[in-house]
Each structure stands twice: as C-alpha cells, then as structure tokens.
Scaffold this motif. Structure first.
Motif, short mmCIF file in Angstrom:
data_model
loop_
_atom_site.label_atom_id
_atom_site.label_comp_id
_atom_site.label_asym_id
_atom_site.label_seq_id
_atom_site.Cartn_x
_atom_site.Cartn_y
_atom_site.Cartn_z
N LYS A 141 0.81 -1.21 0.00
CA LYS A 141 0.06 -0.31 0.43
C LYS A 141 0.36 1.22 0.28
CE LYS A 141 -2.38 -1.08 4.19
NZ LYS A 141 -1.16 -2.08 3.98
N ASN A 142 1.98 0.56 0.42
CA ASN A 142 2.79 1.77 1.16
C ASN A 142 3.19 2.43 -0.62
OD1 ASN A 142 3.35 3.64 3.20
ND2 ASN A 142 2.60 1.99 4.14
N THR A 143 4.08 2.01 -0.95
CA THR A 143 4.90 1.60 -2.73
C THR A 143 3.80 2.38 -3.41
OG1 THR A 143 6.31 0.20 -1.48
CG2 THR A 143 5.95 0.72 -3.75
N ILE A 144 2.27 1.77 -3.58
CA ILE A 144 1.20 2.15 -4.71
C ILE A 144 0.43 4.03 -4.46
CG2 ILE A 144 -0.59 1.84 -5.23
CD1 ILE A 144 -0.64 -1.29 -4.48
N ALA A 145 1.04 3.80 -3.04
CA ALA A 145 1.11 5.36 -2.39
C ALA A 145 1.66 6.13 -2.97
CB ALA A 145 -0.08 5.66 -0.94
N LEU A 146 3.17 5.93 -3.13
CA LEU A 146 4.03 6.92 -3.08
C LEU A 146 4.23 7.01 -4.42
CD1 LEU A 146 6.98 8.46 -2.40
CD2 LEU A 146 7.93 5.95 -2.65
N MET A 147 4.04 5.77 -5.34
CA MET A 147 3.76 6.35 -6.55
C MET A 147 2.30 7.49 -7.04
SD MET A 147 4.59 1.86 -7.73
CE MET A 147 6.22 1.41 -7.33
N LEU A 148 1.52 7.20 -6.16
CA LEU A 148 0.39 7.90 -7.08
C LEU A 148 0.59 9.65 -6.61
CD1 LEU A 148 -2.41 5.87 -6.05
CD2 LEU A 148 -1.68 6.32 -8.48
N PHE A 149 1.12 9.75 -5.44
CA PHE A 149 1.80 11.17 -4.94
C PHE A 149 2.39 11.89 -5.86
CE2 PHE A 149 5.33 13.31 -2.88
CZ PHE A 149 4.10 14.43 -1.88
N TYR A 150 3.31 11.35 -6.28
CA TYR A 150 4.43 11.62 -7.69
C TYR A 150 3.64 12.19 -9.05
CZ TYR A 150 9.09 10.95 -5.39
OH TYR A 150 9.80 10.17 -4.51
N ARG A 151 2.43 11.81 -8.50
CA ARG A 151 1.75 11.94 -10.29
C ARG A 151 0.12 13.05 -9.28
NH1 ARG A 151 -1.49 7.04 -12.78
NH2 ARG A 151 -3.20 8.97 -13.64
N ILE A 178 8.38 3.53 3.57
CA ILE A 178 9.06 2.74 2.59
C ILE A 178 10.22 1.65 3.25
CG2 ILE A 178 7.63 3.80 0.80
CD1 ILE A 178 10.64 4.60 0.51
N TRP A 179 10.15 0.86 2.69
CA TRP A 179 11.41 -0.05 2.59
C TRP A 179 12.83 0.35 1.83
CZ3 TRP A 179 11.19 -2.47 6.63
CH2 TRP A 179 10.14 -3.43 7.35
N LYS A 180 14.01 -0.06 2.40
CA LYS A 180 14.95 0.31 1.74
C LYS A 180 15.00 -0.16 0.79
CE LYS A 180 19.76 0.14 2.54
NZ LYS A 180 21.22 -0.24 3.49
N ASN A 181 15.11 -0.97 0.02
CA ASN A 181 14.90 -1.50 -1.10
C ASN A 181 14.24 -0.85 -2.12
OD1 ASN A 181 13.24 -3.43 -0.14
ND2 ASN A 181 12.98 -4.35 -1.65
N THR A 182 13.43 -0.48 -1.53
CA THR A 182 12.42 0.21 -2.86
C THR A 182 12.59 1.72 -2.92
OG1 THR A 182 10.30 -0.64 -1.33
CG2 THR A 182 9.65 1.47 -2.57
N ALA A 183 13.27 2.35 -1.72
CA ALA A 183 13.61 3.12 -1.58
C ALA A 183 15.30 3.23 -2.69
CB ALA A 183 14.43 4.30 -0.97
N ILE A 184 16.19 2.32 -2.87
CA ILE A 184 17.38 2.40 -3.82
C ILE A 184 16.72 1.89 -5.56
CG2 ILE A 184 18.37 0.49 -3.87
CD1 ILE A 184 18.97 0.50 -1.19
N THR A 185 15.47 1.33 -5.72
CA THR A 185 15.28 0.67 -7.01
C THR A 185 14.09 2.31 -7.64
OG1 THR A 185 14.77 -1.67 -5.62
CG2 THR A 185 13.12 -0.85 -8.12
N LEU A 186 13.74 2.54 -6.61
CA LEU A 186 13.23 3.89 -7.57
C LEU A 186 13.66 5.43 -6.90
CD1 LEU A 186 9.08 3.79 -6.03
CD2 LEU A 186 10.57 2.54 -8.58
N GLY A 187 15.52 5.07 -6.92
CA GLY A 187 16.32 6.41 -6.97
C GLY A 187 15.76 7.19 -6.07
N ILE A 188 15.27 7.42 -4.93
CA ILE A 188 14.15 8.02 -3.91
C ILE A 188 16.05 8.51 -3.07
CG2 ILE A 188 13.51 9.12 -2.24
CD1 ILE A 188 11.36 6.95 -2.00
N ASN A 189 15.99 9.55 -3.04
CA ASN A 189 16.93 11.00 -2.90
C ASN A 189 17.24 10.68 -1.04
OD1 ASN A 189 19.09 12.82 -0.83
ND2 ASN A 189 18.51 13.90 -2.67
N ARG A 190 18.57 9.88 -0.21
CA ARG A 190 18.66 9.89 0.55
C ARG A 190 17.87 10.46 2.51
NH1 ARG A 190 17.83 7.62 5.54
NH2 ARG A 190 19.58 7.18 6.58
N ASN A 191 18.26 12.28 1.20
CA ASN A 191 17.69 13.09 2.54
C ASN A 191 16.27 13.45 2.58
OD1 ASN A 191 20.33 14.11 2.42
ND2 ASN A 191 20.62 15.81 1.13
#
Length: 319
Positions: A141-151, A178-191
C-alpha cells in the motif's frame, strides 16, 4: 505546552510535536467529545490484575479498557477512548519510537473504543477523486501510494483509515513508509528518508505536507490490493516497452459476500474489536458501507520499476 492533532475523527492532546498529523491551532473549535488525552505515567501493569479470554502476552482487556505492551519499548493503557497513558520501558527508547506506536496502534485502540471502523487501508485524494487501498501490512500500500503521490495525489490517512457510516474518511497518520530496497530501486534521495526505528530498514518518506482544507473526505472507490504476480520479462529480449507485456490486474467486485469477507479480513486487528466487545458495532458499519461504494481488486507485477511505469500510465484512478 500542549498540542492538538486530528486523527480518525478524534483530537489527540499531547505535550510533544507530531509532524505527520494535522495540527489544530485554534483551540476554540475543539469538541471535548472527540478529545483523547495522552499522559505519561508509571506502573501501568497494576491496572490489570484480571484476565480476559482475548488477552495475549502483549494485549490485556477489561470492559472498555486495554493495555498494549510493546516489548522493551513502551506500554500503553487506553481507557474509554478518552485517555492514553503511556510508560517508557527502556531509558534508551527515544520519543520518535513512542510517537510511532502512539499513532499506529494506541490511537487506533481509542478509536475502536469509540465504536469507529478502522481498516488496514491507505486513503488518498486528487481533486474530486478519493480512493482507499485496502490490504494487510506489507502488501504494498505504501509503495503504490508513493507512486500515486508523485502523480499529484495527497495522503489523507496511511496504513489505517477510519471509514464512517456515511462513507467519510477522516485525516489520520499522513506519513509514507517505505522499505530500503524500494527507496534504492526508485532512486529516492537519501535526504528524503528518515529512520522509523533503529535496526529497522524502513523509512519515513519526508515530503512537504499540505494542510487539508477539510477534516474528512467522501470516499469514491475501494481497491483491495492483491499479492503480486510474476512479471513477463520477454520485453527485454524483444526490446519493447515493459507495459506491452505487463498490465495492472483490475477486477470489479460485485459479490456482497466476497466484499464482506475481504473487508472483515482487513479490519485493523480484529482481536481489539472482540476484546473490547465492539465486534457487533464493526459488522454493522461494514454492512452500512457495503452497498454505498464501488469495490475493485488490484494486482501488480512483482517488479517495482514496471509497476511504476504502469501506474504512471493508468487513468482509472482519477475516474
């Protein structure tokens, strides 16, 4: 100094800041019937010498009272949906951990004591569209919500949502996790990431939270998030777009029996409803909402990059 925050149609009174809840700055509008006061205390276990058939090693019930024990971190004593007493169990535990369990567990118990229907759901809005993603923890749910957030979608309540008998969803915990692997895969800035707890590779996604202009939103659609399917990777050999070989599984659900089963399976911790004698109230609320909403099932490929491409192209969420 006291702070007041909106969550699940309740008002949380605390003496510390909580960033991902909507703050009430005008105390004159506070309704005492909705007030839940959070108080630090000692020796919570003394309140519960009795036993209930729904008790476990970490949950204790008595009438409309509940103790929740988070081992070596914090104990909460929630009474009548009006008071949340808390006790730190370890001097090394930071306030961040206390807040985390307060807004993801203890306040949900207080809402149940008030007879509210709390679903394992993330609710978002964009213009006039309001949707909720329903599913068990870690289903995505969080991952889908994050992708929708970007939209352009905004979070109303994450992971747990209060659904009223007139299909209104109130603002709740608006943090995205979000989990660490999700952040890495989606290229989310560590900041943009903040640790939820030490020794846990899960993060809060930091974003500029807009203040919601109204306390609740009329829900349009419910999406049950199903387990992921194995993606078709033939597009790599054929040098084609991944969305030519993979689709979002979208199914309309009309069976009242199936909808009821799925809703009951996604109640926030059914043991709390049983232990607090609120199960009948919960079932009544489910039946009231059964014929008032549109229900669908969603399934995505087990590949984050492909899923993001599919969501970026999807138009059915806004309709």
């Amino acid at each position: 100094m006291n702070y007041f925050y909106k969550i699940h149609g309740l008002i949380l009174k605390v003496n510390f800041k909580i960033f991902y809840l909507d703050e009430i700055k005008d105390e004159s509008i506070i309704n005492n019937d909705e007030l839940v006061e959070v108080i630090e205390t000692k020796n919570i276990k003394k309140y519960f010498p009795r036993e209930n058939k729904w008790d476990t090693s970490f949950i204790k019930f008595f009438k409309n009272e509940c103790i929740l024990i988070v081992n070596n971190i914090v104990t909460f004593y929630v009474k009548d949906g009006e008071y949340i007493y808390w006790e730190r169990l370890n001097d090394q535990v930071g306030q961040k951990d206390i807040i985390n369990f307060l807004i993801t567990s203890a306040i949900n118990i207080a809402a149940i004591q008030k007879g509210k229907l709390i679903l394992n759901a993330t609710t978002l809005f964009k213009k006039e569209s309001v949707i909720t993603l329903v599913g068990p923890p870690c289903i995505g749910k969080n991952t889908i919500a994050l992708m929708l957030f970007y939209r352009g979608w905004q979070i109303i309540s994450n992971e747990a949502s209060f659904l009223s008998d007139i299909q209104l969803v109130s603002s709740g915990n608006r943090s995205l996790r979000i989990w660490k692997n999700t952040a890495i895969t989606l290229g989310i800035n560590r900041n943009k990431l903040q640790n939820i707890r030490s020794n846990l590779k899960r993060y809060q996604f930091k974003y500029k939270k807009i203040n919601l202009l109204k306390p609740s939103f009329k829900l349009n659609k419910v999406y049950f998030v199903k387990g992921r399917y194995q993606p078709n990777m033939d597009f790599l050999k054929e040098k084609r777009s991944p969305i030519e070989k993979n689709k979002i599984g979208l199914t309309n659900i009309y069976s009242e029996q199936l909808i009821m089963m799925k809703l009951r399976n996604n109640i926030f911790n059914p043991r709390f409803y049983r232990g607090l004698n609120k199960e009948e109230c919960m079932i009544d609320s489910l039946f009231v909402n059964l014929n008032k909403l549109k229900f669908n099932e969603l399934q995505f490929p087990d590949n984050l990059k492909i899923t993001k491409r599919l969501i970026d192209k999807a138009s059915f969420f806004e309709k």
